[in-house]
Design a protein around this motif. Sequence first.
Motif, PDB file in Angstrom:
ATOM      1  N   GLU A  54       0.829  -1.201   0.000  1.00 25.20           N
ATOM      2  CA  GLU A  54       0.000   0.000   0.000  1.00 25.20           C
ATOM      3  C   GLU A  54       0.869   1.260   0.000  1.00 25.20           C
ATOM      4  O   GLU A  54       0.570   2.233  -0.691  1.00 25.20           O
ATOM      5  N   LEU A  55       1.951   1.238   0.768  1.00 30.08           N
ATOM      6  CA  LEU A  55       2.862   2.385   0.790  1.00 30.08           C
ATOM      7  C   LEU A  55       3.489   2.600  -0.581  1.00 30.08           C
ATOM      8  O   LEU A  55       3.691   3.734  -1.014  1.00 30.08           O
ATOM      9  N   ALA A  56       3.806   1.515  -1.260  1.00 36.75           N
ATOM     10  CA  ALA A  56       4.386   1.631  -2.602  1.00 36.75           C
ATOM     11  C   ALA A  56       3.360   2.179  -3.589  1.00 36.75           C
ATOM     12  O   ALA A  56       3.670   3.051  -4.408  1.00 36.75           O
ATOM     13  N   PHE A  57       2.132   1.676  -3.538  1.00 35.25           N
ATOM     14  CA  PHE A  57       1.096   2.155  -4.450  1.00 35.25           C
ATOM     15  C   PHE A  57       0.826   3.646  -4.252  1.00 35.25           C
ATOM     16  O   PHE A  57       0.479   4.348  -5.195  1.00 35.25           O
ATOM     17  N   ASP A  58       0.979   4.127  -3.025  1.00 38.81           N
ATOM     18  CA  ASP A  58       0.737   5.553  -2.776  1.00 38.81           C
ATOM     19  C   ASP A  58       1.706   6.451  -3.541  1.00 38.81           C
ATOM     20  O   ASP A  58       1.428   7.627  -3.764  1.00 38.81           O
ATOM     21  N   LEU A  59       2.853   5.925  -3.926  1.00 39.34           N
ATOM     22  CA  LEU A  59       3.843   6.719  -4.659  1.00 39.34           C
ATOM     23  C   LEU A  59       3.546   6.799  -6.150  1.00 39.34           C
ATOM     24  O   LEU A  59       4.175   7.581  -6.863  1.00 39.34           O
ATOM     25  N   ILE A  60       2.592   6.012  -6.628  1.00 39.69           N
ATOM     26  CA  ILE A  60       2.323   5.918  -8.062  1.00 39.69           C
ATOM     27  C   ILE A  60       1.001   6.597  -8.405  1.00 39.69           C
ATOM     28  O   ILE A  60      -0.008   6.404  -7.722  1.00 39.69           O
ATOM     29  N   ALA A  61       0.995   7.385  -9.466  1.00 38.40           N
ATOM     30  CA  ALA A  61      -0.220   8.021  -9.988  1.00 38.40           C
ATOM     31  C   ALA A  61      -0.470   7.493 -11.394  1.00 38.40           C
ATOM     32  O   ALA A  61       0.455   7.058 -12.085  1.00 38.40           O
ATOM     33  N   MET A  62      -1.733   7.529 -11.826  1.00 35.72           N
ATOM     34  CA  MET A  62      -2.092   7.088 -13.164  1.00 35.72           C
ATOM     35  C   MET A  62      -2.299   8.301 -14.070  1.00 35.72           C
ATOM     36  O   MET A  62      -2.874   9.312 -13.654  1.00 35.72           O
ATOM     37  N   VAL A  63      -1.841   8.194 -15.291  1.00 31.95           N
ATOM     38  CA  VAL A  63      -1.793   9.336 -16.207  1.00 31.95           C
ATOM     39  C   VAL A  63      -2.567   9.011 -17.485  1.00 31.95           C
ATOM     40  O   VAL A  63      -2.380   7.945 -18.078  1.00 31.95           O
ATOM     41  N   ASP A  64      -3.440   9.917 -17.881  1.00 27.72           N
ATOM     42  CA  ASP A  64      -4.146   9.822 -19.163  1.00 27.72           C
ATOM     43  C   ASP A  64      -3.900  11.109 -19.937  1.00 27.72           C
ATOM     44  O   ASP A  64      -4.052  12.214 -19.388  1.00 27.72           O
ATOM     45  N   VAL A  65      -3.522  10.976 -21.211  1.00 28.79           N
ATOM     46  CA  VAL A  65      -3.058  12.131 -22.000  1.00 28.79           C
ATOM     47  C   VAL A  65      -3.839  12.238 -23.298  1.00 28.79           C
ATOM     48  O   VAL A  65      -4.105  11.229 -23.967  1.00 28.79           O
ATOM     49  N   ARG A  66      -4.212  13.465 -23.647  1.00 26.42           N
ATOM     50  CA  ARG A  66      -4.714  13.772 -24.988  1.00 26.42           C
ATOM     51  C   ARG A  66      -3.626  14.564 -25.707  1.00 26.42           C
ATOM     52  O   ARG A  66      -2.983  15.427 -25.098  1.00 26.42           O
ATOM     53  N   ALA A  67      -3.461  14.266 -26.976  1.00 32.24           N
ATOM     54  CA  ALA A  67      -2.435  14.980 -27.745  1.00 32.24           C
ATOM     55  C   ALA A  67      -2.887  15.090 -29.190  1.00 32.24           C
ATOM     56  O   ALA A  67      -3.732  14.299 -29.654  1.00 32.24           O
TER      57      ALA A  67
END
Length: 551
Positions: A54-67
């Motif tokens: 859980e501590l490790a997952f807290d360091l990761i964010a999910m990214v969605d990009v339009r270009a």
Amino acid sequence: NGATALRHAMCPLSLASLLVIGACAAERTAPEASIEPGAAPPAENLAPPLPAKELAFDLIAMVDVRAPKPKIPLEEIGVEPLAPPGNAEDDEQIGKYGAAVIVGRGDGHIHLATAEHVAFPNHVRPTEVEVRFRFFPERRFQAEALRRDEKLDLAVLRVAETPELAEALERVDFQRVRRPDVLRSDDKLRTIGNPQGENPWYATPFELDLFDRLKGPELSFHTRLLMEGHSGGGLFTEDWYLVGVLQADEPPVGKALRIDRALAQVEDWGYPVALGMPPLPPKPSPHEPDCSHCPELVEVPPGEFVMGVDPQEHNPSGNETPRHTVAIRSPPLVGRYEVTHQQFATFVEATGHAPESGCEIWTSNDRSWQWDRDKDWRDPGYPVEDPRRPVVCVNWDDAVAYAEWLSRTTGQRYRLLSEAEWEYAARAWTQTRYWWGDHLPPGRAACDGCGSAWDLGRAAPVGSFPANGFGLHDVHGNVWEWVQDCWHENYKETPADGRAWEQEAGGDCGRRMMRGGSSVSQPATLRAANRLRDNSSHRKSDVGFRVAREP
């Protein structure tokens, strides 16, 4: 707590910020006199630990990009249409998804590191970036893509820090980072990303990925499952310490930008970094033994550390608390190995020192301890055919007598380590249960369940397992090691300079301390923070010692 960890992490890292992590676990087979517990802390003061995952997952964010849609076919650059045809705006854009690592906070923003090809599809500035955090997994926060480096495949994103995000980030452990230099060829790794854009905070299942090598800024590993969407996410050790930012590649080979290189670039760009990067110890300097029969010594660098068990780990006996900073300003030279049978035999022959017969012997058949009046250091219940096996069946007085003899014959001052010196030397600037991490892979030590040829039996010849960052072998497992200190039931009033703690503050010098665990100890007992005491006159077939020498 999270706020304290963050304040330390936002400042330049010092040795004082290296925290001792561990949990008390008593030697399950030791005699009663060796495991008598101290006073337990009130249950209401114990907060439930957060799982490392859980501590490790807290360091990761999910990214969605339009270009903007590129002028070349989408399949050539590995991106997919944002939505089915029909919307004119969508026809002019493409979508990209991946993950990012939260690296720091500052100027009212949260800064994230991700792969350049995720943040800048087709290497052009995106039209829109959205980020999801573990704390609010269903919400999307607008982000801005900032600097990038195509060669490193690294980019920085930032998100405005709202009050609720600021509060949530107080729980983030920004110290869950390891330098990739410490990885070994049998280390297993985990990947966290957003494969196919449908499984946020997805960790690779089944068998873990296996570390391959470091080459320049890259970290490569063998992988069974690395999908589109993992890019920009985290590469973690098996015990959930961050070592890299994932780049694009295909199984059976995966690649990541090593975390120290990524953080150095983010800092060079002028963005805040909160992730704490522990320093690597200097390589131990060679030191000639003081005599032909003298133990080989290692020069240990000075430093500071926080001694004691982390509150998250729960020390039921309470004897590893309170945590306190210890400054080792002028460390002694430390024996590279535990004192061997051959070295102790030379001492006995030269001095006539005769340890009394009788030793508590581990019997493998019924897995129990039995007192045998005919056993001693020459015959500890198993053949000592290898002279490099550590000497056992010696009590605290025997160990002190050996050190005093070395002092007389060499003109140098030899002695036992203090508890604080032992823990500092064993950790070698690490913050984990063991110097290599929080879990116990096979081949690192001898204990009850360590996966070695010497488990639950005779001690291994010294140097059979890898050395820690200071060049010391067998600090975890193999044999317990006597240290100088008298027994105190906790660390209240303990010295802050690392010296031995003896009669002052009510010390019981009829009982002396031992550290490190043995080949018949359970894995948790091998922790760097774990303490064990025994009568100074007691001899056991899994107890030896290591010496130190004043510089």
